[in-house]
Design an enzyme around this catalytic site. Structure first.
Site, mmCIF file in Angstrom:
data_model
loop_
_atom_site.group_PDB
_atom_site.id
_atom_site.type_symbol
_atom_site.label_atom_id
_atom_site.label_comp_id
_atom_site.label_asym_id
_atom_site.label_seq_id
_atom_site.Cartn_x
_atom_site.Cartn_y
_atom_site.Cartn_z
ATOM 1 N N SER A 40 0.775 -0.965 0.040
ATOM 2 C CA SER A 40 -0.120 -0.166 0.134
ATOM 3 C C SER A 40 0.891 1.163 -0.034
ATOM 4 C CB SER A 40 -0.957 0.032 1.229
ATOM 5 O OG SER A 40 -0.185 -0.206 2.439
ATOM 6 N N MET A 41 0.417 2.329 -0.654
ATOM 7 C CA MET A 41 1.268 3.379 -0.998
ATOM 8 C C MET A 41 0.403 4.679 -0.634
ATOM 9 S SD MET A 41 3.733 2.293 -4.029
ATOM 10 C CE MET A 41 2.606 2.388 -5.099
ATOM 11 N N GLY A 42 -0.708 4.724 0.011
ATOM 12 C CA GLY A 42 -1.528 5.635 0.509
ATOM 13 C C GLY A 42 -2.317 6.060 -0.797
ATOM 14 N N ALA A 43 -2.334 7.460 -1.029
ATOM 15 C CA ALA A 43 -2.738 8.155 -2.009
ATOM 16 C C ALA A 43 -2.253 7.929 -3.635
ATOM 17 C CB ALA A 43 -2.796 9.776 -1.994
ATOM 18 N N GLY A 95 -1.904 4.862 -4.365
ATOM 19 C CA GLY A 95 -2.549 3.381 -4.860
ATOM 20 C C GLY A 95 -1.607 2.480 -4.008
ATOM 21 N N GLY A 135 -5.862 0.340 5.113
ATOM 22 C CA GLY A 135 -4.967 -0.461 4.909
ATOM 23 C C GLY A 135 -5.736 -1.823 5.198
ATOM 24 N N ASP A 136 -6.322 -2.087 6.164
ATOM 25 C CA ASP A 136 -6.943 -3.217 6.636
ATOM 26 C C ASP A 136 -8.260 -3.220 5.720
ATOM 27 O OD1 ASP A 136 -5.495 -3.025 9.003
ATOM 28 O OD2 ASP A 136 -6.703 -1.768 10.189
#
Length: 318
Positions: free
Chosen positions: A227-230, A232, A258-259
């Site tokens: 996961s890389m936040g905004a 994607g 993230g969950d």
């Protein structure tokens, strides 16, 4: 990733109460006024269970809860139809405080220490999970490791549960993640920072993140999601590699995003969808959750809207 038994068990060793404080213009070292406050039951595994509940598979929550704060979690379990197999320990579960300043977009996290887990409680958990593995085919091991629990606990559980034929997903960080990766779970979901720590080198762009994810996959982990936040998320498996970019959405809280991604990945993969569909669906689900405070899944119609707006990019072999 198609377990023989339908049930999903999430394991939360360090459950938390997530307290969100809305504080416009928050300034450290000054008097600040809170305009809104919410408290929701949390901890990564608890969140995953809440997101998966109501689907086609029975969901069970296991792990540890502080006796004093258990009623908040029990209310969630009743509301969502989650089977409660959590063990109670004396005291209260930890509190995670998130101070949100909507004027600047800044978020400040204050995470309090959790319960200390005695050795006999850990032994009892092992027996509980052994019994649950008789009827459940997928286990999600996620979150931080509390005091009294060895850093290799997720590796130990991964080996133990996979020996019983279960599919195992792990979402943690630091030393627990390092040990878990060595045990080769079926699915891991670090964020980019956690992956950088794991491979012991900076990952400054999506290409470097993808290469590190491929290294984990080549080491024997069937599905790696970063996961890389905004920016994607990256998805790597035997089916190939994809980057999924979510559309811009209104953000009420990033807690549990993230969950939600983990839950979306599992729901899609356990239903037999390929990697591209899995990436698109889970990214849309996680993006939809951002408009909610607490472990509240987005409405199916909202997920359907977002599905069309997720941008998918295949990744080469670099």
């Amino acid at each position: 990733m198609r377990p023989r038994k339908p049930g999903v068990v999430t394991v939360t060793l360090n459950a938390a109460i997530d307290q969100t404080l809305e504080c416009p213009g928050f300034t450290a070292g000054a008097v600040n006024r809170v305009v809104a406050e919410t408290r929701t039951p949390g901890g990564k595994g608890i969140n995953v269970a809440a997101f998966l509940a109501g689907g086609t598979r029975p969901v069970t929550a296991a792990g540890f809860l502080g006796e004093d704060s258990a009623p908040l979690f029990e209310a969630l379990f009743r509301e969502r139809g989650i089977q409660d197999r959590c063990l109670r320990l004396p005291g209260s579960s930890r509190v995670n405080i998130k101070v949100v300043d909507r004027t600047s977009g800044a978020v400040t996290d204050l995470n309090l220490p959790g319960l200390r887990v005695p050795e006999e409680a850990l032994d009892a958990l092992m027996k509980t999970l052994d019994a649950l593995a008789e009827e459940n085919g997928c286990f999600v091991l996620s979150g931080s490791v509390p005091a009294g629990v060895p850093a290799n606990i997720y590796a130990t559980l991964t080996e133990r549960l996979r020996a019983k034929g279960a599919v195992v997903a792990v979402d943690t960080s630091g030393e627990p993640l390092r040990h878990a990766v060595a045990a080769k779970p079926d699915f891991v979901k670090p964020n980019a920072h956690e992956l950088s720590e794991l491979v012991a080198r900076p990952l400054t762009n999506a290409g470097e993140v993808a290469r590190a994810a491929r290294e984990l996959h080549a080491g024997g982990i069937g599905l790696v999601v970063v996961s890389m936040g905004a920016d994607g998320a990256l998805f790597v498996s035997d089916d190939g590699a994809w980057r999924a970019l979510p559309p811009p959405v209104e953000v009420a809280s990033t807690v549990g995003a993230g969950d939600a991604l983990v839950a979306g990945v599992l729901a899609a993969r356990l239903d037999g969808h390929g990697l591209e569909t899995c990436a698109r669906r889970s990214t849309a689900f996680a993006a939809g959750k951002l408009a909610k405070v607490g472990p509240v899944p987005p409405a199916p119609e909202r997920v359907a809207e977002l599905l069309c707006a997720v941008r998918m990019h295949p990744l080469g072999q670099g």
